[in-house]
Design a protein around this motif. Sequence first.
Motif, PDB file in Angstrom:
ATOM      1  N   PRO A  41       0.826  -1.204   0.000  1.00 48.53           N
ATOM      2  CA  PRO A  41       0.000   0.000   0.000  1.00 48.53           C
ATOM      3  C   PRO A  41       0.864   1.259   0.000  1.00 48.53           C
ATOM      4  O   PRO A  41       1.906   1.300   0.648  1.00 48.53           O
ATOM      5  CB  PRO A  41      -0.804  -0.104   1.294  1.00 48.53           C
ATOM      6  N   MET A  42       0.440   2.262  -0.752  1.00 50.61           N
ATOM      7  CA  MET A  42       1.231   3.495  -0.852  1.00 50.61           C
ATOM      8  C   MET A  42       0.364   4.628  -1.379  1.00 50.61           C
ATOM      9  O   MET A  42      -0.719   4.409  -1.916  1.00 50.61           O
ATOM     10  CB  MET A  42       2.442   3.278  -1.762  1.00 50.61           C
ATOM     11  N   LYS A  43       0.895   5.844  -1.247  1.00 53.01           N
ATOM     12  CA  LYS A  43       0.384   7.024  -1.944  1.00 53.01           C
ATOM     13  C   LYS A  43       1.603   7.750  -2.484  1.00 53.01           C
ATOM     14  O   LYS A  43       2.605   7.900  -1.774  1.00 53.01           O
ATOM     15  CB  LYS A  43      -0.402   7.934  -1.001  1.00 53.01           C
ATOM     16  N   MET A  44       1.540   8.175  -3.739  1.00 52.52           N
ATOM     17  CA  MET A  44       2.688   8.830  -4.367  1.00 52.52           C
ATOM     18  C   MET A  44       2.218   9.902  -5.332  1.00 52.52           C
ATOM     19  O   MET A  44       1.064   9.926  -5.760  1.00 52.52           O
ATOM     20  CB  MET A  44       3.562   7.813  -5.110  1.00 52.52           C
ATOM     21  N   GLN A  45       3.154  10.788  -5.675  1.00 51.40           N
ATOM     22  CA  GLN A  45       2.906  11.855  -6.633  1.00 51.40           C
ATOM     23  C   GLN A  45       4.220  12.148  -7.341  1.00 51.40           C
ATOM     24  O   GLN A  45       5.294  11.991  -6.764  1.00 51.40           O
ATOM     25  CB  GLN A  45       2.415  13.101  -5.899  1.00 51.40           C
ATOM     26  N   VAL A  46       4.124  12.570  -8.598  1.00 53.80           N
ATOM     27  CA  VAL A  46       5.319  12.978  -9.339  1.00 53.80           C
ATOM     28  C   VAL A  46       5.221  14.474  -9.600  1.00 53.80           C
ATOM     29  O   VAL A  46       4.207  14.962 -10.094  1.00 53.80           O
ATOM     30  CB  VAL A  46       5.453  12.217 -10.675  1.00 53.80           C
ATOM     31  N   GLU A  47       6.263  15.203  -9.212  1.00 53.99           N
ATOM     32  CA  GLU A  47       6.363  16.636  -9.514  1.00 53.99           C
ATOM     33  C   GLU A  47       7.264  16.789 -10.734  1.00 53.99           C
ATOM     34  O   GLU A  47       8.172  15.991 -10.939  1.00 53.99           O
ATOM     35  CB  GLU A  47       6.963  17.395  -8.335  1.00 53.99           C
ATOM     36  N   PHE A  48       7.028  17.859 -11.520  1.00 52.37           N
ATOM     37  CA  PHE A  48       7.798  18.082 -12.744  1.00 52.37           C
ATOM     38  C   PHE A  48       8.569  19.396 -12.661  1.00 52.37           C
ATOM     39  O   PHE A  48       8.033  20.416 -12.224  1.00 52.37           O
ATOM     40  CB  PHE A  48       6.861  18.079 -13.952  1.00 52.37           C
ATOM     41  N   TYR A  49       9.842  19.338 -13.076  1.00 52.73           N
ATOM     42  CA  TYR A  49      10.768  20.468 -12.980  1.00 52.73           C
ATOM     43  C   TYR A  49      11.497  20.654 -14.303  1.00 52.73           C
ATOM     44  O   TYR A  49      11.625  19.718 -15.083  1.00 52.73           O
ATOM     45  CB  TYR A  49      11.817  20.192 -11.890  1.00 52.73           C
ATOM     46  N   ARG A  50      12.041  21.850 -14.502  1.00 49.54           N
ATOM     47  CA  ARG A  50      12.854  22.130 -15.691  1.00 49.54           C
ATOM     48  C   ARG A  50      14.349  21.930 -15.425  1.00 49.54           C
ATOM     49  O   ARG A  50      15.169  22.070 -16.330  1.00 49.54           O
ATOM     50  CB  ARG A  50      12.600  23.558 -16.177  1.00 49.54           C
ATOM     51  N   GLU A  51      14.715  21.647 -14.186  1.00 49.33           N
ATOM     52  CA  GLU A  51      16.110  21.325 -13.831  1.00 49.33           C
ATOM     53  C   GLU A  51      16.091  20.324 -12.694  1.00 49.33           C
ATOM     54  O   GLU A  51      15.030  20.072 -12.110  1.00 49.33           O
ATOM     55  CB  GLU A  51      16.876  22.590 -13.448  1.00 49.33           C
ATOM     56  N   ASN A  52      17.247  19.768 -12.366  1.00 48.42           N
ATOM     57  CA  ASN A  52      17.320  18.759 -11.309  1.00 48.42           C
ATOM     58  C   ASN A  52      16.821  19.356  -9.996  1.00 48.42           C
ATOM     59  O   ASN A  52      17.423  20.290  -9.474  1.00 48.42           O
ATOM     60  CB  ASN A  52      18.761  18.272 -11.168  1.00 48.42           C
ATOM     61  N   PRO A  53      15.716  18.839  -9.455  1.00 48.39           N
ATOM     62  CA  PRO A  53      15.150  19.414  -8.232  1.00 48.39           C
ATOM     63  C   PRO A  53      16.022  19.196  -7.005  1.00 48.39           C
ATOM     64  O   PRO A  53      15.862  19.889  -6.008  1.00 48.39           O
ATOM     65  CB  PRO A  53      13.810  18.699  -8.086  1.00 48.39           C
ATOM     66  N   LEU A  54      16.940  18.260  -7.060  1.00 47.97           N
ATOM     67  CA  LEU A  54      17.798  17.968  -5.911  1.00 47.97           C
ATOM     68  C   LEU A  54      19.248  18.317  -6.202  1.00 47.97           C
ATOM     69  O   LEU A  54      20.159  17.779  -5.592  1.00 47.97           O
ATOM     70  CB  LEU A  54      17.687  16.482  -5.528  1.00 47.97           C
ATOM     71  N   SER A  55      19.487  19.246  -7.133  1.00 46.06           N
ATOM     72  CA  SER A  55      20.861  19.544  -7.540  1.00 46.06           C
ATOM     73  C   SER A  55      21.702  20.085  -6.402  1.00 46.06           C
ATOM     74  O   SER A  55      22.914  19.975  -6.417  1.00 46.06           O
ATOM     75  CB  SER A  55      20.875  20.514  -8.722  1.00 46.06           C
ATOM     76  N   GLY A  56      21.060  20.649  -5.377  1.00 46.86           N
ATOM     77  CA  GLY A  56      21.810  21.146  -4.228  1.00 46.86           C
ATOM     78  C   GLY A  56      22.175  20.047  -3.250  1.00 46.86           C
ATOM     79  O   GLY A  56      22.922  20.286  -2.311  1.00 46.86           O
ATOM     80  N   GLU A  57      21.646  18.852  -3.467  1.00 45.10           N
ATOM     81  CA  GLU A  57      21.931  17.750  -2.547  1.00 45.10           C
ATOM     82  C   GLU A  57      22.975  16.836  -3.155  1.00 45.10           C
ATOM     83  O   GLU A  57      23.157  16.772  -4.358  1.00 45.10           O
ATOM     84  CB  GLU A  57      20.646  16.950  -2.280  1.00 45.10           C
ATOM     85  N   ARG A  58      23.626  16.118  -2.274  1.00 45.48           N
ATOM     86  CA  ARG A  58      24.642  15.164  -2.711  1.00 45.48           C
ATOM     87  C   ARG A  58      23.976  13.995  -3.419  1.00 45.48           C
ATOM     88  O   ARG A  58      22.931  13.518  -3.001  1.00 45.48           O
ATOM     89  CB  ARG A  58      25.392  14.677  -1.461  1.00 45.48           C
ATOM     90  N   GLU A  59      24.566  13.557  -4.506  1.00 49.71           N
ATOM     91  CA  GLU A  59      24.039  12.390  -5.214  1.00 49.71           C
ATOM     92  C   GLU A  59      24.211  11.157  -4.335  1.00 49.71           C
ATOM     93  O   GLU A  59      25.233  11.001  -3.665  1.00 49.71           O
ATOM     94  CB  GLU A  59      24.822  12.175  -6.521  1.00 49.71           C
ATOM     95  N   PRO A  60      23.213  10.256  -4.313  1.00 49.40           N
ATOM     96  CA  PRO A  60      23.363   9.045  -3.509  1.00 49.40           C
ATOM     97  C   PRO A  60      24.475   8.160  -4.060  1.00 49.40           C
ATOM     98  O   PRO A  60      24.716   8.150  -5.272  1.00 49.40           O
ATOM     99  CB  PRO A  60      22.012   8.350  -3.632  1.00 49.40           C
ATOM    100  N   MET A  61      25.145   7.473  -3.180  1.00 49.30           N
ATOM    101  CA  MET A  61      26.222   6.575  -3.598  1.00 49.30           C
ATOM    102  C   MET A  61      25.627   5.303  -4.190  1.00 49.30           C
ATOM    103  O   MET A  61      24.599   4.833  -3.733  1.00 49.30           O
ATOM    104  CB  MET A  61      27.092   6.197  -2.392  1.00 49.30           C
ATOM    105  N   ALA A  62      26.287   4.770  -5.190  1.00 53.77           N
ATOM    106  CA  ALA A  62      25.823   3.502  -5.786  1.00 53.77           C
ATOM    107  C   ALA A  62      26.108   2.366  -4.806  1.00 53.77           C
ATOM    108  O   ALA A  62      27.085   2.406  -4.063  1.00 53.77           O
ATOM    109  CB  ALA A  62      26.544   3.257  -7.112  1.00 53.77           C
ATOM    110  N   ASP A  63      25.240   1.369  -4.839  1.00 49.74           N
ATOM    111  CA  ASP A  63      25.442   0.198  -3.951  1.00 49.74           C
ATOM    112  C   ASP A  63      26.544  -0.681  -4.470  1.00 49.74           C
ATOM    113  O   ASP A  63      26.721  -0.840  -5.624  1.00 49.74           O
ATOM    114  CB  ASP A  63      24.147  -0.627  -3.862  1.00 49.74           C
TER     115      ASP A  63
END
Length: 103
Positions: free
Chosen positions: A81-103
């Motif tokens: 069970p879940m609830k989700m939404q997708v937001e749309f942007y013209r640039e990376n919305p998380l560009s100020g955050e560190r990219e997650p490390m690959a597993d």
Amino acid sequence: MGGASKPVAPYGASPIFDELSLPDKLRNEHSTKAGTWGLLRVLEGEVELIFLDPPSRRLVTVDDPAPIPPKSPHFVKLTGPMKMQVEFYRENPLSGEREPMAD
């Protein structure tokens, strides 16, 4: 506040979907258009975001939204069970955050 850049604002958003209303289009391979970033936000529960090229998967939770780059083939896989939404942007919305490390 220092030198922090202001957050990027979305220009649009999908309806809020749950495990019953999530359309087949999102459950099957699709991608955003050139120049359009998505941000998958989970409001309740969790979902798996599967990218096809390059292949990767990410568990998306309430506290960990997932950016979706332009033209990147992907689909959403339900884990319960879940609830989700997708937001749309013209640039990376998380560009100020560190990219997650690959597993």
